[in-house]
Scaffold this motif. Structure first.
Motif, PDB file in Angstrom:
ATOM      1  N   ILE A 102       9.046   3.084  -6.249  1.00  0.00           N
ATOM      2  CA  ILE A 102       8.713   1.683  -5.995  1.00  0.00           C
ATOM      3  C   ILE A 102      10.004   0.935  -5.682  1.00  0.00           C
ATOM      4  N   VAL A 103      10.110   0.461  -4.451  1.00  0.00           N
ATOM      5  CA  VAL A 103      11.289  -0.306  -4.025  1.00  0.00           C
ATOM      6  C   VAL A 103      10.937  -1.788  -4.113  1.00  0.00           C
ATOM      7  N   ALA A 104      11.782  -2.558  -4.788  1.00  0.00           N
ATOM      8  CA  ALA A 104      11.458  -3.952  -5.105  1.00  0.00           C
ATOM      9  C   ALA A 104      11.110  -4.771  -3.867  1.00  0.00           C
ATOM     10  N   GLY A 105      11.851  -4.585  -2.778  1.00  0.00           N
ATOM     11  CA  GLY A 105      11.576  -5.370  -1.581  1.00  0.00           C
ATOM     12  C   GLY A 105      10.173  -5.133  -1.053  1.00  0.00           C
ATOM     13  N   ASP A 106       9.749  -3.884  -1.066  1.00  0.00           N
ATOM     14  CA  ASP A 106       8.400  -3.539  -0.618  1.00  0.00           C
ATOM     15  C   ASP A 106       7.363  -4.117  -1.575  1.00  0.00           C
ATOM     16  N   LEU A 107       7.628  -4.000  -2.885  1.00  0.00           N
ATOM     17  CA  LEU A 107       6.707  -4.543  -3.885  1.00  0.00           C
ATOM     18  C   LEU A 107       6.552  -6.055  -3.724  1.00  0.00           C
ATOM     19  N   LEU A 108       7.667  -6.756  -3.547  1.00  0.00           N
ATOM     20  CA  LEU A 108       7.633  -8.210  -3.396  1.00  0.00           C
ATOM     21  C   LEU A 108       6.885  -8.615  -2.133  1.00  0.00           C
ATOM     22  N   SER A 109       7.092  -7.871  -1.054  1.00  0.00           N
ATOM     23  CA  SER A 109       6.400  -8.179   0.199  1.00  0.00           C
ATOM     24  C   SER A 109       4.885  -8.022   0.034  1.00  0.00           C
ATOM     25  N   GLN A 110       4.464  -6.936  -0.618  1.00  0.00           N
ATOM     26  CA  GLN A 110       3.036  -6.728  -0.856  1.00  0.00           C
ATOM     27  C   GLN A 110       2.466  -7.845  -1.730  1.00  0.00           C
ATOM     28  N   PHE A 111       3.221  -8.236  -2.748  1.00  0.00           N
ATOM     29  CA  PHE A 111       2.764  -9.253  -3.691  1.00  0.00           C
ATOM     30  C   PHE A 111       2.617 -10.618  -3.007  1.00  0.00           C
ATOM     31  N   ILE A 112       3.616 -10.995  -2.230  1.00  0.00           N
ATOM     32  CA  ILE A 112       3.594 -12.299  -1.561  1.00  0.00           C
ATOM     33  C   ILE A 112       2.459 -12.374  -0.549  1.00  0.00           C
ATOM     34  N   ASN A 113       2.138 -11.242   0.064  1.00  0.00           N
ATOM     35  CA  ASN A 113       1.087 -11.225   1.090  1.00  0.00           C
ATOM     36  C   ASN A 113      -0.318 -11.074   0.518  1.00  0.00           C
TER      37      ASN A 113
END
Length: 290
Positions: A102-113
Motif C-alpha cells: 500500500i503506497v500512501a499516494g495511491d491510497l490518498l488518491s483513492q480516498f479523495i476520489n
C-alpha cells in the motif's frame, strides 16, 4: 470477515529508517509462513512504488494474482513495482501479492476520489483523517478476506516520528474493531555509542532511542499492546560484547517498566546469506511469537 485470523502484528521503528524492519517482519512471518499474509504500508506520496528501487510484480507474484490485480487496476502494467521488502518476505517462504504494498499516494488518491457522503439537502460529510484511517482498515480487511491468513504482519514504512503516517495508528484500532483481533505492536530500535570514550577507558552506550521509541509507540498506538521491543546495535564498537548490551537492557526495562521478556536484544547479523540471517533471527524470536 476473516474467519481464520488469530494474530495481527504491526512492525514499526524509531530514530532512523532502513534499520531492518523488512528482515524482522520476514523472520516473524517465517515461523508460520504458509498462513501468514505480509503487508507493507509505505508512506511515499508516489502513486506507485518507484521502479528504480522496487521489484517487478512478475518476479515475485503468481500469475493469477497479477491478472486479478491488473483487472482491478487497468491503469497499471505487468511492470508494476512493489517494495523490495517483498523479496525478503518471499525468501522467508511467504506468498506475496501485488495489492499488499500500500503506497500512501495511491491510497490518498483513492480516498479523495470516493463519492461524497450525503447528509442532508445541499450538505455532504467532510472527509477527515478518521475517515482515511477507516478506509485503510477496510483495505486491509479486503486483503484478509481474499487470502484468509492466520497471521497478518503489517510493516509500516518510515519511522514513528514521521507525521506522514499520522492516520495509520487509527487504522490499526479500527482493524481491531472490524476483525475482533487486537493488533500487537513490535518496535524495532537500537543502541548507539557516545562519541569518544569516558576517562576510565570504557565505552558509553546511548539508550535514549530505545526509551523514546517505547514512549512514542505507546503514545501514538495507544490502547494497542506492545508485544515486543526488538533492539539492535548501531555504530557500537565491536569491543563491547553482546552480554554488556543485554545487561544494559535490564536498566532500560526497569526505567520503562516493560514486562520481562518484552525487551529482546538481537545481535547484528553478519552471516553470508539471507536464509542464514532469517533463520538466526527466527530462532531468537520463535518462542515469543507462537
Amino acid at each position: 470477515m476473516i474467519d481464520t485470523l488469530k494474530h495481527i502484528y504491526i512492525v514499526v521503528c524509531n530514530g532512523i529508517s532502513d534499520l531492518g524492519k523488512g528482515w524482522l517482519a520476514a523472520s516473524i512471518g517465517s515461523i508460520d509462513a504458509e498462513h501468514t499474509l505480509p503487508i507493507k504500508i509505505d508512506p511515499l506520496l508516489n502513486q506507485r512504488f518507484p521502479q528504480h528501487i522496487g521489484i517487478p510484480i512478475q518476479e515475485l507474484c503468481d500469475s493469477d494474482d497479477i491478472a486479478r490485480f491488473l483487472a482491478a487496476h487497468p491503469e497499471y502494467s505487468a511492470e508494476y513495482h512493489i517494495s523490495d521488502d517483498f523479496e525478503t518476505y518471499h525468501a522467508a517462504g511467504m506468498k506475496v501479492h501485488p495489492e499488499c504494498n500500500i503506497v500512501a499516494g495511491d491510497l490518498l488518491s483513492q480516498f479523495i476520489n470516493l463519492p461524497d457522503v450525503f447528509i442532508r439537502p445541499g450538505e455532504f460529510k467532510k472527509k477527515t483523517f478518521t475517515d482515511l484511517s477507516y478506509f485503510l482498515a477496510e483495505q486491509l480487511i479486503a486483503m484478509g478476506e481474499c487470502y484468509q491468513p492466520t497471521t497478518m504482519i503489517i510493516e509500516v514504512g518510515g519511522i514513528l516520528e514521521d507525521y506522514e503516517s499520522i492516520y495509520i495508528p487509527g487504522a490499526m484500532r479500527f482493524l481491531r474493531t472490524l476483525t475482533g483481533v487486537t493488533p500487537e505492536l513490535i518496535l524495532l530500535t537500537y543502541f548507539e555509542q557516545a562519541d569518544g570514550n569516558l576517562t576510565d577507558g570504557k565505552y558509553r552506550l546511548k539508550t535514549q532511542h530505545i526509551r523514546r521509541g517505547i514512549k512514542h509507540v505507546q503514545s501514538l498506538y495507544y490502547d494497542l499492546p506492545l508485544k515486543a521491543c526488538i533492539v539492535r546495535r548501531r555504530n557500537v564498537a565491536t569491543a563491547l560484547a553482546d552480554t554488556i548490551l543485554e545487561k544494559e537492557l535490564e536498566n532500560v526495562r526497569y526505567e520503562t517498566q516493560l514486562a520481562a521478556g518484552k525487551l529482546i536484544y538481537i545481535p547484528n547479523v553478519n552471516e553470508p546469506t539471507l536464509a542464514d540471517n532469517l533463520q538466526r533471527i527466527r530462532r531468537i524470536l520463535e518462542g515469543s511469537f507462537r
